[in-house]
Scaffold this active site. Structure first.
Site, PDB file in Angstrom:
ATOM      1  N   GLU A 111      38.183  44.919 -21.735  1.00  0.00           N
ATOM      2  CA  GLU A 111      37.844  43.663 -20.994  1.00  0.00           C
ATOM      3  C   GLU A 111      36.650  43.395 -20.599  1.00  0.00           C
ATOM      4  O   GLU A 111      36.185  43.412 -19.230  1.00  0.00           O
ATOM      5  CB  GLU A 111      38.932  44.121 -19.537  1.00  0.00           C
ATOM      6  CG  GLU A 111      40.314  44.234 -20.133  1.00  0.00           C
ATOM      7  CD  GLU A 111      41.328  44.553 -18.878  1.00  0.00           C
ATOM      8  OE1 GLU A 111      40.720  44.376 -17.699  1.00  0.00           O
ATOM      9  OE2 GLU A 111      42.572  44.695 -19.139  1.00  0.00           O
ATOM     10  N   GLU A 227      49.343  45.691 -25.538  1.00  0.00           N
ATOM     11  CA  GLU A 227      50.088  45.952 -24.130  1.00  0.00           C
ATOM     12  C   GLU A 227      50.995  45.025 -24.056  1.00  0.00           C
ATOM     13  O   GLU A 227      51.077  44.376 -22.757  1.00  0.00           O
ATOM     14  CB  GLU A 227      48.829  45.892 -23.055  1.00  0.00           C
ATOM     15  CG  GLU A 227      47.867  46.908 -23.274  1.00  0.00           C
ATOM     16  CD  GLU A 227      46.531  46.922 -22.320  1.00  0.00           C
ATOM     17  OE1 GLU A 227      46.953  46.353 -21.112  1.00  0.00           O
ATOM     18  OE2 GLU A 227      45.551  46.992 -22.233  1.00  0.00           O
TER      19      GLU A 227
END
Ligand code: G3I
Length: 318
Positions: A111, A227
Protein backbone atom coordinates in the site's frame (compact mmCIF):
# COMPACT_ATOMS: atom_id res chain seq x y z
CA UNK A 1 -5.08 -17.18 8.24
CA UNK A 2 -5.97 -16.28 11.75
CA UNK A 3 -3.15 -17.64 13.93
CA UNK A 4 -5.13 -17.59 17.18
CA UNK A 5 -8.13 -19.38 15.66
CA UNK A 6 -5.88 -21.98 14.14
CA UNK A 7 -4.80 -23.09 17.59
CA UNK A 8 -8.18 -22.71 19.30
CA UNK A 9 -10.65 -23.98 16.70
CA UNK A 10 -9.97 -27.48 15.33
CA UNK A 11 -12.90 -27.27 12.87
CA UNK A 12 -11.39 -24.11 11.35
CA UNK A 13 -7.94 -25.73 11.10
CA UNK A 14 -9.52 -28.74 9.39
CA UNK A 15 -11.30 -26.48 6.87
CA UNK A 16 -8.06 -24.70 6.01
CA UNK A 17 -6.38 -28.06 5.44
CA UNK A 18 -9.24 -29.22 3.26
CA UNK A 19 -9.67 -26.08 1.14
CA UNK A 20 -6.35 -24.24 0.83
CA UNK A 21 -3.25 -24.93 -1.20
CA UNK A 22 -1.73 -21.60 -0.17
CA UNK A 23 -2.26 -19.48 2.95
CA UNK A 24 -1.16 -16.11 4.32
CA UNK A 25 -0.81 -14.84 7.86
CA UNK A 26 -3.36 -12.09 8.44
CA UNK A 27 -1.38 -10.41 11.20
CA UNK A 28 1.36 -12.72 12.54
CA UNK A 29 4.16 -11.45 10.28
CA UNK A 30 3.49 -7.74 10.67
CA UNK A 31 5.85 -5.47 12.56
CA UNK A 32 3.60 -5.07 15.63
CA UNK A 33 3.28 -8.86 15.99
CA UNK A 34 6.97 -9.63 15.52
CA UNK A 35 8.60 -6.70 17.32
CA UNK A 36 7.38 -6.26 20.92
CA UNK A 37 10.44 -4.07 21.60
CA UNK A 38 13.10 -2.58 19.37
CA UNK A 39 15.68 -5.23 20.04
CA UNK A 40 13.29 -8.17 20.44
CA UNK A 41 11.69 -10.47 17.90
CA UNK A 42 8.80 -12.80 18.75
CA UNK A 43 8.38 -15.45 16.06
CA UNK A 44 6.17 -17.83 18.04
CA UNK A 45 2.86 -17.29 16.20
CA UNK A 46 4.50 -17.03 12.77
CA UNK A 47 6.57 -20.19 13.34
CA UNK A 48 3.44 -22.09 14.38
CA UNK A 49 1.61 -20.95 11.28
CA UNK A 50 4.41 -22.09 8.99
CA UNK A 51 4.69 -25.41 10.80
CA UNK A 52 0.92 -25.95 10.39
CA UNK A 53 1.05 -25.21 6.67
CA UNK A 54 4.20 -27.19 5.97
CA UNK A 55 2.83 -30.27 7.73
CA UNK A 56 0.23 -30.44 4.94
CA UNK A 57 2.44 -29.08 2.17
CA UNK A 58 0.37 -25.89 2.00
CA UNK A 59 2.31 -22.99 0.50
CA UNK A 60 2.71 -19.80 2.54
CA UNK A 61 2.78 -16.13 1.55
CA UNK A 62 4.51 -13.64 3.84
CA UNK A 63 2.62 -10.44 4.66
CA UNK A 64 4.19 -7.88 5.02
CA UNK A 65 7.68 -6.44 5.40
CA UNK A 66 6.94 -2.74 4.85
CA UNK A 67 3.62 -1.08 5.66
CA UNK A 68 2.55 2.21 7.20
CA UNK A 69 0.12 0.47 9.57
CA UNK A 70 0.55 -1.95 12.48
CA UNK A 71 3.93 -0.57 13.36
CA UNK A 72 4.78 -1.29 17.02
CA UNK A 73 4.09 1.27 19.74
CA UNK A 74 7.81 1.99 20.22
CA UNK A 75 8.40 2.78 16.55
CA UNK A 76 7.34 6.44 16.47
CA UNK A 77 9.62 7.34 19.40
CA UNK A 78 12.63 5.28 18.32
CA UNK A 79 12.76 5.43 14.53
CA UNK A 80 14.51 8.44 13.02
CA UNK A 81 15.89 9.62 9.71
CA UNK A 82 19.29 8.55 11.06
CA UNK A 83 18.40 4.92 11.86
CA UNK A 84 15.29 3.95 9.83
CA UNK A 85 17.12 2.50 6.83
CA UNK A 86 19.29 0.31 9.05
CA UNK A 87 16.26 -0.69 11.11
CA UNK A 88 14.30 -1.70 8.01
CA UNK A 89 17.26 -3.58 6.56
CA UNK A 90 17.73 -5.51 9.83
CA UNK A 91 14.04 -6.32 10.01
CA UNK A 92 13.92 -7.72 6.49
CA UNK A 93 17.14 -9.62 7.00
CA UNK A 94 15.90 -11.24 10.23
CA UNK A 95 12.33 -11.95 9.13
CA UNK A 96 12.68 -12.90 5.45
CA UNK A 97 15.99 -14.59 6.30
CA UNK A 98 14.40 -16.75 9.01
CA UNK A 99 11.88 -18.16 6.55
CA UNK A 100 14.27 -18.21 3.60
CA UNK A 101 13.44 -20.93 1.06
CA UNK A 102 10.08 -21.64 2.73
CA UNK A 103 7.91 -18.80 1.43
CA UNK A 104 6.05 -18.90 -1.86
CA UNK A 105 6.20 -15.10 -1.91
CA UNK A 106 6.47 -11.98 0.22
CA UNK A 107 4.40 -8.84 0.14
CA UNK A 108 7.55 -6.80 0.41
CA UNK A 109 5.89 -3.40 0.21
CA UNK A 110 2.22 -2.94 1.00
CA UNK A 111 0.00 0.00 0.00
CA UNK A 112 2.71 2.53 -0.88
CA UNK A 113 0.54 4.45 -3.37
CA UNK A 114 -2.08 6.88 -2.08
CA UNK A 115 -3.14 9.59 -4.49
CA UNK A 116 -5.02 11.54 -1.81
CA UNK A 117 -1.66 12.52 -0.29
CA UNK A 118 -1.16 14.74 -3.33
CA UNK A 119 2.43 13.90 -4.29
CA UNK A 120 3.27 14.05 -8.00
CA UNK A 121 4.69 10.49 -7.86
CA UNK A 122 1.53 9.17 -6.20
CA UNK A 123 3.42 7.76 -3.22
CA UNK A 124 1.83 7.59 0.18
CA UNK A 125 3.14 10.00 2.80
CA UNK A 126 4.12 7.06 5.05
CA UNK A 127 6.57 6.97 7.96
CA UNK A 128 8.98 5.03 5.73
CA UNK A 129 8.87 7.68 3.01
CA UNK A 130 9.35 10.48 5.53
CA UNK A 131 12.24 8.77 7.33
CA UNK A 132 14.12 7.12 4.44
CA UNK A 133 12.96 8.87 1.28
CA UNK A 134 11.24 7.45 -1.79
CA UNK A 135 13.93 4.85 -2.42
CA UNK A 136 12.74 2.93 0.66
CA UNK A 137 10.76 0.80 -1.80
CA UNK A 138 13.79 -0.13 -3.86
CA UNK A 139 15.82 -0.73 -0.70
CA UNK A 140 13.15 -3.07 0.69
CA UNK A 141 13.01 -5.21 -2.47
CA UNK A 142 16.79 -5.47 -2.69
CA UNK A 143 16.99 -6.42 0.99
CA UNK A 144 14.25 -9.04 0.60
CA UNK A 145 15.97 -10.62 -2.43
CA UNK A 146 19.22 -10.83 -0.46
CA UNK A 147 17.49 -12.36 2.58
CA UNK A 148 15.44 -14.93 0.64
CA UNK A 149 16.53 -15.37 -2.97
CA UNK A 150 13.84 -18.00 -3.61
CA UNK A 151 10.64 -16.19 -2.64
CA UNK A 152 8.73 -14.27 -5.28
CA UNK A 153 8.70 -10.61 -4.29
CA UNK A 154 5.44 -8.71 -4.60
CA UNK A 155 4.12 -5.17 -4.44
CA UNK A 156 0.61 -5.38 -2.89
CA UNK A 157 -2.18 -2.78 -2.95
CA UNK A 158 -5.95 -2.20 -2.85
CA UNK A 159 -8.38 -0.04 -4.82
CA UNK A 160 -7.15 -1.34 -8.19
CA UNK A 161 -10.15 -3.38 -9.26
CA UNK A 162 -13.19 -1.43 -10.39
CA UNK A 163 -14.03 0.80 -13.33
CA UNK A 164 -14.32 3.89 -11.09
CA UNK A 165 -12.24 7.00 -11.80
CA UNK A 166 -10.37 6.50 -8.50
CA UNK A 167 -9.39 2.94 -9.44
CA UNK A 168 -8.35 4.00 -12.96
CA UNK A 169 -6.10 6.71 -11.49
CA UNK A 170 -4.61 4.36 -8.89
CA UNK A 171 -3.88 1.66 -11.46
CA UNK A 172 -1.97 4.24 -13.48
CA UNK A 173 0.05 5.42 -10.47
CA UNK A 174 0.91 1.82 -9.49
CA UNK A 175 1.96 1.06 -13.06
CA UNK A 176 4.22 4.10 -13.12
CA UNK A 177 5.80 3.02 -9.83
CA UNK A 178 6.38 -0.50 -11.18
CA UNK A 179 7.85 0.86 -14.42
CA UNK A 180 10.27 3.03 -12.41
CA UNK A 181 11.30 0.01 -10.35
CA UNK A 182 11.70 -2.24 -13.38
CA UNK A 183 13.74 0.41 -15.20
CA UNK A 184 16.15 0.36 -12.25
CA UNK A 185 16.29 -3.47 -12.22
CA UNK A 186 14.70 -3.67 -8.79
CA UNK A 187 13.76 -7.32 -8.11
CA UNK A 188 9.94 -7.12 -8.21
CA UNK A 189 8.37 -10.37 -9.44
CA UNK A 190 4.68 -9.92 -8.84
CA UNK A 191 1.83 -7.58 -8.04
CA UNK A 192 -0.77 -8.36 -5.41
CA UNK A 193 -4.20 -7.04 -6.22
CA UNK A 194 -5.93 -7.19 -2.85
CA UNK A 195 -9.51 -7.31 -4.18
CA UNK A 196 -11.36 -6.01 -1.13
CA UNK A 197 -14.61 -5.48 -3.01
CA UNK A 198 -18.02 -4.04 -2.19
CA UNK A 199 -21.38 -5.60 -3.02
CA UNK A 200 -22.67 -2.12 -3.80
CA UNK A 201 -24.86 -1.05 -6.67
CA UNK A 202 -22.78 0.31 -9.53
CA UNK A 203 -19.54 -1.60 -8.87
CA UNK A 204 -18.25 -2.84 -12.23
CA UNK A 205 -15.17 -4.78 -13.31
CA UNK A 206 -14.07 -4.75 -16.92
CA UNK A 207 -11.89 -3.06 -19.48
CA UNK A 208 -9.75 -1.05 -17.05
CA UNK A 209 -8.84 -4.15 -15.04
CA UNK A 210 -8.18 -6.16 -18.22
CA UNK A 211 -5.84 -3.46 -19.54
CA UNK A 212 -4.04 -3.31 -16.17
CA UNK A 213 -3.50 -7.09 -16.17
CA UNK A 214 -2.13 -6.90 -19.72
CA UNK A 215 0.19 -4.03 -18.75
CA UNK A 216 1.52 -6.04 -15.80
CA UNK A 217 2.12 -9.02 -18.08
CA UNK A 218 4.09 -6.81 -20.45
CA UNK A 219 6.22 -5.71 -17.50
CA UNK A 220 6.91 -9.38 -16.84
CA UNK A 221 5.12 -9.31 -13.51
CA UNK A 222 2.97 -12.16 -12.21
CA UNK A 223 -0.35 -11.25 -10.64
CA UNK A 224 -1.73 -12.57 -7.36
CA UNK A 225 -5.24 -11.87 -6.07
CA UNK A 226 -4.22 -11.61 -2.46
CA UNK A 227 -7.01 -10.54 -0.09
CA UNK A 228 -10.37 -11.06 -1.73
CA UNK A 229 -13.58 -10.44 0.19
CA UNK A 230 -16.82 -8.61 -0.54
CA UNK A 231 -18.34 -6.29 2.05
CA UNK A 232 -22.12 -5.82 2.12
CA UNK A 233 -21.95 -2.63 4.17
CA UNK A 234 -24.19 -0.58 1.89
CA UNK A 235 -26.92 -3.20 1.55
CA UNK A 236 -30.11 -3.58 3.62
CA UNK A 237 -30.24 -6.27 6.33
CA UNK A 238 -31.96 -9.01 4.31
CA UNK A 239 -29.53 -11.96 4.42
CA UNK A 240 -30.51 -13.84 1.21
CA UNK A 241 -30.25 -10.58 -0.78
CA UNK A 242 -26.84 -9.86 0.70
CA UNK A 243 -25.62 -13.39 -0.05
CA UNK A 244 -26.75 -13.10 -3.66
CA UNK A 245 -25.10 -9.69 -4.13
CA UNK A 246 -21.84 -10.85 -2.54
CA UNK A 247 -21.75 -13.94 -4.77
CA UNK A 248 -22.50 -11.81 -7.84
CA UNK A 249 -19.56 -9.53 -7.01
CA UNK A 250 -17.21 -12.53 -6.64
CA UNK A 251 -18.38 -13.80 -10.02
CA UNK A 252 -18.17 -10.54 -11.96
CA UNK A 253 -14.70 -9.71 -10.63
CA UNK A 254 -13.26 -13.22 -11.00
CA UNK A 255 -14.62 -13.72 -14.49
CA UNK A 256 -12.55 -10.71 -15.59
CA UNK A 257 -9.49 -11.30 -13.41
CA UNK A 258 -9.19 -15.04 -14.06
CA UNK A 259 -9.48 -14.54 -17.82
CA UNK A 260 -5.83 -13.45 -17.74
CA UNK A 261 -3.56 -16.50 -17.59
CA UNK A 262 -0.96 -14.44 -15.78
CA UNK A 263 -3.11 -14.38 -12.63
CA UNK A 264 -1.46 -17.18 -10.67
CA UNK A 265 -2.86 -17.05 -7.16
CA UNK A 266 -6.34 -16.51 -5.69
CA UNK A 267 -6.67 -15.98 -1.95
CA UNK A 268 -9.46 -14.65 0.20
CA UNK A 269 -8.80 -12.55 3.31
CA UNK A 270 -10.08 -15.11 5.75
CA UNK A 271 -11.98 -18.26 4.89
CA UNK A 272 -15.05 -18.03 7.09
CA UNK A 273 -17.41 -15.24 8.13
CA UNK A 274 -16.65 -16.39 11.68
CA UNK A 275 -13.53 -14.24 11.52
CA UNK A 276 -13.36 -11.32 9.15
CA UNK A 277 -11.68 -7.96 9.65
CA UNK A 278 -14.81 -6.38 8.09
CA UNK A 279 -16.66 -6.70 11.42
CA UNK A 280 -13.93 -4.58 13.07
CA UNK A 281 -13.06 -1.34 11.37
CA UNK A 282 -15.83 -0.10 9.04
CA UNK A 283 -18.42 -2.54 10.42
CA UNK A 284 -22.01 -2.26 9.25
CA UNK A 285 -23.91 0.53 11.00
CA UNK A 286 -26.62 -1.99 12.06
CA UNK A 287 -23.81 -4.20 13.53
CA UNK A 288 -25.02 -7.27 11.65
CA UNK A 289 -22.08 -9.55 10.85
CA UNK A 290 -20.74 -9.27 7.31
CA UNK A 291 -21.34 -12.16 4.90
CA UNK A 292 -18.14 -11.66 2.92
CA UNK A 293 -16.39 -15.01 2.59
CA UNK A 294 -16.77 -18.49 1.04
CA UNK A 295 -17.78 -20.16 4.34
CA UNK A 296 -20.31 -19.06 6.94
CA UNK A 297 -19.89 -19.00 10.73
CA UNK A 298 -20.72 -22.71 10.93
CA UNK A 299 -18.22 -23.42 8.15
CA UNK A 300 -20.83 -24.37 5.56
CA UNK A 301 -20.15 -23.11 2.04
CA UNK A 302 -21.89 -19.86 1.10
CA UNK A 303 -23.17 -18.74 -2.30
CA UNK A 304 -19.81 -16.99 -2.68
CA UNK A 305 -18.07 -20.36 -2.44
CA UNK A 306 -20.01 -21.67 -5.44
CA UNK A 307 -19.38 -18.44 -7.34
CA UNK A 308 -15.63 -18.87 -6.83
CA UNK A 309 -15.76 -22.54 -7.75
CA UNK A 310 -17.74 -21.83 -10.92
CA UNK A 311 -15.34 -19.05 -11.98
CA UNK A 312 -12.38 -21.40 -11.47
CA UNK A 313 -14.16 -24.13 -13.46
CA UNK A 314 -14.92 -21.71 -16.31
CA UNK A 315 -11.23 -20.77 -16.41
CA UNK A 316 -10.16 -24.39 -16.47
CA UNK A 317 -12.44 -25.12 -19.40
CA UNK A 318 -11.79 -21.96 -21.43
O1 G3I B 1 -2.79 -6.26 18.66
C1 G3I B 1 -4.01 -6.07 19.35
C2 G3I B 1 -4.16 -7.13 20.37
O2 G3I B 1 -3.13 -7.03 21.31
C3 G3I B 1 -5.55 -6.99 21.02
O3 G3I B 1 -5.75 -8.09 21.86
C4 G3I B 1 -6.64 -6.94 19.97
C5 G3I B 1 -8.00 -6.73 20.57
O4 G3I B 1 -8.84 -5.98 19.73
O5 G3I B 1 -6.37 -5.93 19.05
C6 G3I B 1 -5.16 -6.23 18.39
O6 G3I B 1 -4.88 -5.47 17.26
C7 G3I B 1 -5.79 -5.58 16.19
C8 G3I B 1 -5.15 -6.45 15.09
O7 G3I B 1 -5.93 -6.38 13.92
C9 G3I B 1 -5.00 -7.91 15.49
O8 G3I B 1 -6.24 -8.50 15.75
C10 G3I B 1 -6.01 -4.17 15.68
O9 G3I B 1 -6.74 -3.45 16.66
C11 G3I B 1 -6.75 -4.18 14.39
O10 G3I B 1 -6.77 -2.83 13.87
C12 G3I B 1 -6.03 -5.08 13.40
O11 G3I B 1 -6.76 -5.07 12.20
C13 G3I B 1 -6.10 -5.59 11.08
C14 G3I B 1 -6.03 -4.54 9.97
O12 G3I B 1 -5.33 -5.10 8.87
C15 G3I B 1 -5.43 -3.22 10.42
O13 G3I B 1 -4.11 -3.12 10.35
C16 G3I B 1 -6.88 -6.78 10.55
O14 G3I B 1 -6.89 -7.84 11.51
C17 G3I B 1 -6.28 -7.28 9.24
O15 G3I B 1 -7.16 -8.19 8.65
C18 G3I B 1 -6.08 -6.11 8.29
O16 G3I B 1 -5.45 -6.59 7.12
C19 G3I B 1 -5.19 -5.64 6.08
C20 G3I B 1 -3.97 -6.15 5.34
O17 G3I B 1 -2.91 -6.36 6.24
C21 G3I B 1 -3.57 -5.19 4.23
N1 G3I B 1 -4.67 -4.92 3.35
C22 G3I B 1 -5.91 -4.49 3.98
C23 G3I B 1 -6.32 -5.49 5.06
C24 G3I B 1 -7.65 -5.09 5.67
O18 G3I B 1 -7.53 -3.87 6.37
Amino acid sequence: MNAKALAAEPDYAALVRQQCSIVVSENALKWDALRPARGTFDFEAADALLAFAEADRIKVRGHTLVWHRQLPGWFAAEASAGNARTMLGEHIDRVAGRYGGRMHSWDVVNEAVHLADGRPDGLRDSPWLRLIGEDYIEFAFLSARAADPQALLAYNDFGLESESADAQAKRLAVLLLLRRLKARHVPVDAVGIQAHLAAAAGERYGAGLRRFLADLRELDLQVFLTEMDVNDRSLAADAPARDAAVAAAYMSFLDVALSDPNVRVLMTWGLTNRHTWLNGENARVDHLPERALPFDEKLSPTEAFFAVRNSLDRRRHS
